[in-house]
Design a protein around this motif. Structure first.
Motif, PDB file in Angstrom:
ATOM      1  N   HIS A 218       0.852  -1.192   0.000  1.00 30.12           N
ATOM      2  CA  HIS A 218       0.000   0.000   0.000  1.00 30.12           C
ATOM      3  C   HIS A 218       0.889   1.244   0.000  1.00 30.12           C
ATOM      4  N   TYR A 219       0.764   2.049  -1.047  1.00 26.81           N
ATOM      5  CA  TYR A 219       1.513   3.300  -1.173  1.00 26.81           C
ATOM      6  C   TYR A 219       0.593   4.449  -0.779  1.00 26.81           C
ATOM      7  N   ASN A 220       1.035   5.295   0.122  1.00 33.04           N
ATOM      8  CA  ASN A 220       0.296   6.474   0.532  1.00 33.04           C
ATOM      9  C   ASN A 220       1.109   7.687   0.119  1.00 33.04           C
ATOM     10  N   GLU A 221       0.750   8.268  -1.021  1.00 30.02           N
ATOM     11  CA  GLU A 221       1.530   9.367  -1.603  1.00 30.02           C
ATOM     12  C   GLU A 221       3.002   8.968  -1.745  1.00 30.02           C
ATOM     13  N   GLY A 222       3.228   7.748  -2.196  1.00 33.90           N
ATOM     14  CA  GLY A 222       4.575   7.237  -2.421  1.00 33.90           C
ATOM     15  C   GLY A 222       5.192   6.555  -1.218  1.00 33.90           C
ATOM     16  N   LYS A 223       4.651   6.793  -0.028  1.00 31.16           N
ATOM     17  CA  LYS A 223       5.215   6.212   1.197  1.00 31.16           C
ATOM     18  C   LYS A 223       4.666   4.808   1.428  1.00 31.16           C
ATOM     19  N   VAL A 224       5.507   3.955   2.000  1.00 28.13           N
ATOM     20  CA  VAL A 224       5.075   2.640   2.473  1.00 28.13           C
ATOM     21  C   VAL A 224       5.336   2.653   3.972  1.00 28.13           C
ATOM     22  N   GLU A 225       4.276   2.847   4.737  1.00 24.06           N
ATOM     23  CA  GLU A 225       4.383   3.090   6.177  1.00 24.06           C
ATOM     24  C   GLU A 225       4.857   1.888   6.981  1.00 24.06           C
ATOM     25  N   THR A 226       4.462   0.690   6.582  1.00 22.48           N
ATOM     26  CA  THR A 226       4.790  -0.485   7.387  1.00 22.48           C
ATOM     27  C   THR A 226       5.849  -1.346   6.700  1.00 22.48           C
ATOM     28  N   SER A 227       6.600  -2.047   7.527  1.00 22.70           N
ATOM     29  CA  SER A 227       7.629  -2.954   7.034  1.00 22.70           C
ATOM     30  C   SER A 227       7.019  -3.977   6.082  1.00 22.70           C
ATOM     31  N   LEU A 228       7.762  -4.373   5.079  1.00 22.35           N
ATOM     32  CA  LEU A 228       7.295  -5.396   4.141  1.00 22.35           C
ATOM     33  C   LEU A 228       7.452  -6.795   4.721  1.00 22.35           C
ATOM     34  N   THR A 229       8.211  -6.918   5.800  1.00 22.82           N
ATOM     35  CA  THR A 229       8.491  -8.236   6.363  1.00 22.82           C
ATOM     36  C   THR A 229       8.158  -8.358   7.845  1.00 22.82           C
ATOM     37  N   GLY A 230       8.118  -7.253   8.571  1.00 23.38           N
ATOM     38  CA  GLY A 230       7.971  -7.304  10.014  1.00 23.38           C
ATOM     39  C   GLY A 230       9.279  -7.625  10.712  1.00 23.38           C
ATOM     40  N   VAL A 231      10.345  -7.737   9.945  1.00 24.36           N
ATOM     41  CA  VAL A 231      11.679  -8.045  10.472  1.00 24.36           C
ATOM     42  C   VAL A 231      12.561  -6.826  10.219  1.00 24.36           C
ATOM     43  N   PRO A 232      13.296  -6.371  11.232  1.00 24.25           N
ATOM     44  CA  PRO A 232      14.177  -5.212  11.000  1.00 24.25           C
ATOM     45  C   PRO A 232      15.191  -5.484   9.892  1.00 24.25           C
ATOM     46  N   GLY A 233      15.492  -4.441   9.138  1.00 23.32           N
ATOM     47  CA  GLY A 233      16.496  -4.561   8.095  1.00 23.32           C
ATOM     48  C   GLY A 233      17.893  -4.608   8.674  1.00 23.32           C
ATOM     49  N   ASP A 234      18.813  -5.188   7.928  1.00 27.87           N
ATOM     50  CA  ASP A 234      20.219  -5.290   8.316  1.00 27.87           C
ATOM     51  C   ASP A 234      21.028  -4.356   7.421  1.00 27.87           C
ATOM     52  N   PRO A 235      21.566  -3.257   7.976  1.00 27.28           N
ATOM     53  CA  PRO A 235      22.313  -2.303   7.145  1.00 27.28           C
ATOM     54  C   PRO A 235      23.484  -2.934   6.397  1.00 27.28           C
ATOM     55  N   ALA A 236      24.172  -3.904   6.988  1.00 29.14           N
ATOM     56  CA  ALA A 236      25.302  -4.551   6.296  1.00 29.14           C
ATOM     57  C   ALA A 236      24.817  -5.304   5.063  1.00 29.14           C
ATOM     58  N   ASN A 237      23.694  -5.991   5.176  1.00 21.62           N
ATOM     59  CA  ASN A 237      23.118  -6.655   4.003  1.00 21.62           C
ATOM     60  C   ASN A 237      22.635  -5.619   2.992  1.00 21.62           C
ATOM     61  N   GLY A 238      22.163  -4.471   3.486  1.00 19.86           N
ATOM     62  CA  GLY A 238      21.744  -3.396   2.590  1.00 19.86           C
ATOM     63  C   GLY A 238      22.886  -2.907   1.717  1.00 19.86           C
ATOM     64  N   VAL A 239      24.073  -2.773   2.315  1.00 25.26           N
ATOM     65  CA  VAL A 239      25.253  -2.380   1.539  1.00 25.26           C
ATOM     66  C   VAL A 239      25.541  -3.420   0.468  1.00 25.26           C
ATOM     67  N   LYS A 240      25.446  -4.687   0.837  1.00 23.04           N
ATOM     68  CA  LYS A 240      25.702  -5.758  -0.135  1.00 23.04           C
ATOM     69  C   LYS A 240      24.725  -5.670  -1.306  1.00 23.04           C
ATOM     70  N   VAL A 241      23.445  -5.479  -1.005  1.00 20.04           N
ATOM     71  CA  VAL A 241      22.428  -5.372  -2.061  1.00 20.04           C
ATOM     72  C   VAL A 241      22.730  -4.174  -2.958  1.00 20.04           C
ATOM     73  N   MET A 242      23.080  -3.054  -2.336  1.00 22.00           N
ATOM     74  CA  MET A 242      23.293  -1.817  -3.088  1.00 22.00           C
ATOM     75  C   MET A 242      24.548  -1.840  -3.954  1.00 22.00           C
ATOM     76  N   THR A 243      25.496  -2.694  -3.624  1.00 23.38           N
ATOM     77  CA  THR A 243      26.778  -2.701  -4.334  1.00 23.38           C
ATOM     78  C   THR A 243      27.010  -3.956  -5.165  1.00 23.38           C
ATOM     79  N   THR A 244      26.030  -4.822  -5.261  1.00 24.26           N
ATOM     80  CA  THR A 244      26.166  -6.070  -6.008  1.00 24.26           C
ATOM     81  C   THR A 244      25.403  -5.970  -7.326  1.00 24.26           C
ATOM     82  N   ASN A 245      26.124  -6.218  -8.419  1.00 23.07           N
ATOM     83  CA  ASN A 245      25.512  -6.104  -9.754  1.00 23.07           C
ATOM     84  C   ASN A 245      24.247  -6.929  -9.904  1.00 23.07           C
TER      85      ASN A 245
END
Length: 157
Positions: free
Chosen positions: A29-56
């Motif tokens: 559900h997008y509210n003016e572009g925002k997604v208010e609630t987590s897509l998983t209910g599990v906190p994100g891991d910033p280290a994994n975020g870096v991996k996702v952002m830097t992996t082709n």
């Protein structure tokens, strides 16, 4: 079943069907572009975020964006805004919406919709006959979206 085949089957199932408690791409559900609630209910891991952002083969955000906090990225892109200080400009809900589908916030954006499975224009069907049928899997999983958002939230001015 061999171990390698089992791994392939298990991996394929995890991409094809959302995990329990996970919001499916078509149910976000997008509210003016925002997604208010987590897509998983599990906190994100910033280290994994870096991996996702830097992996082709994953998000590869650095192909378009620069991030001063990641100085070792080879060939950073410069065709999209720098992500430095992004958490000072956007809320968590706004960042989640932008990463999931930037077109919901920025009409005409060339940023891919990373968590979308339907509604694509497929010129390949008309020109090559080789476009896939049916829904496509999202580029990133719901947890990968949460991981990227968790990393972006560390980028404050």
């Amino acid at each position: 079943m061999t171990r390698q085949l089992w791994l392939v089957v298990a991996t394929g199932l995890s991409v094809a069907a959302p995990a329990s408690g996970e919001v499916a791409p078509k149910d976000v559900h997008y509210n003016e572009g925002k997604v208010e609630t987590s897509l998983t209910g599990v906190p994100g891991d910033p280290a994994n975020g870096v991996k996702v952002m830097t992996t082709n083969a994953l998000g590869n955000c650095v192909a378009c964006h620069t991030i001063a906090a990641l100085p070792d990225v080879q060939f950073p892109g410069n065709i999209a805004p720098p992500l430095d200080g992004v958490a000072s400009r956007w809320s968590e809900a706004e960042l989640r919406g932008i990463v999931a589908n930037a077109k919901m916030t920025f009409d005409g954006s060339f940023m891919p919709a990373f968590y979308k499975t339907e509604g694509f224009i497929r010129p390949g069907a008309a020109y090559t006959g080789k476009a896939p049928e049916g829904d496509l899997p999202p580029i990133l999983t719901a947890q990968q979206i949460e991981d990227v958002v968790a990393y972006l939230l560390t980028l404050k001015e």
